[in-house]
Design a protein around this motif. Sequence first.
Motif, short mmCIF file in Angstrom:
data_model
loop_
_atom_site.label_atom_id
_atom_site.label_comp_id
_atom_site.label_asym_id
_atom_site.label_seq_id
_atom_site.Cartn_x
_atom_site.Cartn_y
_atom_site.Cartn_z
N GLY A 105 0.82 -1.22 0.00
CA GLY A 105 0.00 0.00 0.00
C GLY A 105 0.85 1.26 0.00
O GLY A 105 0.47 2.27 0.60
N ALA A 106 1.97 1.22 -0.70
CA ALA A 106 2.90 2.35 -0.72
C ALA A 106 2.48 3.44 -1.70
O ALA A 106 3.04 4.52 -1.70
CB ALA A 106 4.31 1.86 -1.06
N ILE A 107 1.49 3.14 -2.55
CA ILE A 107 1.07 4.09 -3.58
C ILE A 107 -0.39 4.46 -3.38
O ILE A 107 -1.25 3.60 -3.20
CB ILE A 107 1.27 3.50 -4.99
N HIS A 108 -0.65 5.76 -3.45
CA HIS A 108 -2.03 6.27 -3.42
C HIS A 108 -2.37 6.60 -4.86
O HIS A 108 -1.75 7.48 -5.48
CB HIS A 108 -2.11 7.51 -2.53
N PHE A 109 -3.35 5.88 -5.43
CA PHE A 109 -3.75 6.09 -6.81
C PHE A 109 -4.94 7.04 -6.86
O PHE A 109 -5.92 6.84 -6.15
CB PHE A 109 -4.13 4.75 -7.46
N VAL A 110 -4.85 8.06 -7.71
CA VAL A 110 -5.90 9.07 -7.84
C VAL A 110 -6.35 9.12 -9.30
O VAL A 110 -5.53 9.29 -10.21
CB VAL A 110 -5.40 10.47 -7.41
N ASP A 111 -7.64 8.99 -9.51
CA ASP A 111 -8.22 9.09 -10.85
C ASP A 111 -8.22 10.57 -11.25
O ASP A 111 -8.96 11.38 -10.70
CB ASP A 111 -9.64 8.53 -10.83
N ALA A 112 -7.39 10.92 -12.21
CA ALA A 112 -7.27 12.32 -12.65
C ALA A 112 -8.51 12.79 -13.41
O ALA A 112 -8.69 13.99 -13.61
CB ALA A 112 -6.03 12.48 -13.53
N CYS A 113 -9.38 11.87 -13.83
CA CYS A 113 -10.61 12.24 -14.53
C CYS A 113 -11.76 12.54 -13.59
O CYS A 113 -12.78 13.08 -14.01
CB CYS A 113 -11.02 11.12 -15.50
N ASP A 114 -11.60 12.21 -12.33
CA ASP A 114 -12.66 12.43 -11.34
C ASP A 114 -12.65 13.91 -10.94
O ASP A 114 -11.68 14.39 -10.34
CB ASP A 114 -12.41 11.55 -10.12
N PRO A 115 -13.71 14.65 -11.26
CA PRO A 115 -13.72 16.08 -10.94
C PRO A 115 -13.64 16.38 -9.45
O PRO A 115 -13.23 17.46 -9.05
CB PRO A 115 -15.04 16.59 -11.53
N SER A 116 -14.00 15.41 -8.62
CA SER A 116 -13.93 15.64 -7.17
C SER A 116 -12.57 15.22 -6.59
O SER A 116 -12.31 15.44 -5.41
CB SER A 116 -15.05 14.88 -6.45
N GLY A 117 -11.71 14.64 -7.43
CA GLY A 117 -10.39 14.19 -6.95
C GLY A 117 -9.40 15.34 -6.86
O GLY A 117 -9.60 16.41 -7.45
N SER A 118 -8.33 15.10 -6.11
CA SER A 118 -7.29 16.13 -5.99
C SER A 118 -6.56 16.28 -7.30
O SER A 118 -6.37 15.33 -8.04
CB SER A 118 -6.31 15.75 -4.87
N CYS A 119 -6.15 17.50 -7.58
CA CYS A 119 -5.46 17.79 -8.83
C CYS A 119 -4.45 18.91 -8.54
O CYS A 119 -4.83 20.07 -8.40
CB CYS A 119 -6.48 18.22 -9.87
N PRO A 120 -3.16 18.58 -8.45
CA PRO A 120 -2.17 19.58 -8.05
C PRO A 120 -1.85 20.62 -9.12
O PRO A 120 -1.27 21.65 -8.82
CB PRO A 120 -0.95 18.74 -7.73
N ILE A 121 -2.20 20.32 -10.37
CA ILE A 121 -1.95 21.25 -11.48
C ILE A 121 -3.17 21.22 -12.40
O ILE A 121 -4.12 20.47 -12.16
CB ILE A 121 -0.67 20.87 -12.27
N ASP A 122 -3.15 21.98 -13.45
CA ASP A 122 -4.23 21.99 -14.42
C ASP A 122 -4.54 20.56 -14.88
O ASP A 122 -3.63 19.80 -15.22
CB ASP A 122 -3.83 22.86 -15.63
N ARG A 123 -5.82 20.19 -14.84
CA ARG A 123 -6.22 18.81 -15.16
C ARG A 123 -5.77 18.38 -16.55
O ARG A 123 -5.32 17.26 -16.75
CB ARG A 123 -7.74 18.65 -15.01
N ALA A 124 -5.88 19.25 -17.55
CA ALA A 124 -5.45 18.91 -18.91
C ALA A 124 -3.96 18.59 -18.93
O ALA A 124 -3.52 17.64 -19.59
CB ALA A 124 -5.78 20.03 -19.87
N GLU A 125 -3.18 19.38 -18.22
CA GLU A 125 -1.74 19.12 -18.15
C GLU A 125 -1.47 17.82 -17.41
O GLU A 125 -0.61 17.04 -17.81
CB GLU A 125 -1.04 20.28 -17.43
N LEU A 126 -2.22 17.56 -16.36
CA LEU A 126 -2.07 16.33 -15.58
C LEU A 126 -2.35 15.11 -16.45
O LEU A 126 -1.68 14.09 -16.33
CB LEU A 126 -3.00 16.37 -14.37
N LEU A 127 -3.33 15.23 -17.34
CA LEU A 127 -3.71 14.11 -18.20
C LEU A 127 -2.80 13.97 -19.43
O LEU A 127 -2.81 12.93 -20.07
CB LEU A 127 -5.16 14.25 -18.63
N SER A 128 -2.04 14.98 -19.74
CA SER A 128 -1.19 14.92 -20.94
C SER A 128 0.06 14.07 -20.74
O SER A 128 0.63 13.57 -21.71
CB SER A 128 -0.80 16.33 -21.39
N ARG A 129 0.49 13.93 -19.51
CA ARG A 129 1.67 13.13 -19.16
C ARG A 129 1.38 12.42 -17.85
O ARG A 129 0.55 12.85 -17.07
CB ARG A 129 2.91 14.02 -18.96
N PHE A 130 2.12 11.36 -17.59
CA PHE A 130 1.99 10.63 -16.34
C PHE A 130 2.61 11.46 -15.23
O PHE A 130 3.71 11.99 -15.37
CB PHE A 130 2.71 9.28 -16.48
#
Length: 115
Positions: A30-55
Amino acid sequence: MSPQVTVWFDSSCPLCLREIALMRRLDRRGAIHFVDACDPSGSCPIDRAELLSRFHAEEGGTLLSGAQAFAAMWRAIPLLRPLGLLAGWAPATPIFEAAYRRFLRIRPRLQRLFR
């Protein structure tokens, strides 16, 4: 154990879903916390489009992208740790990043294939 790495993934991508499913199986500690970047209620540290453009991943408070993000995720999984250490080694990092950039060019075709 609390997560050491946070990974944002694209749940609309069939390739990403397969890879994240594998990483979840391998992450027995359980060393990794996985976050769905497409979930509008999820945390997003940067612009969502930028987050989705690269891993993207966060390790030790540092936001990483591309090959560095994969290296952080791999380092968190004992079986993949050697690969993560190699990918994070300064002389090898440009090689892993170049391979990742090549993958990004063919990703749309692979996504269509796996749908």
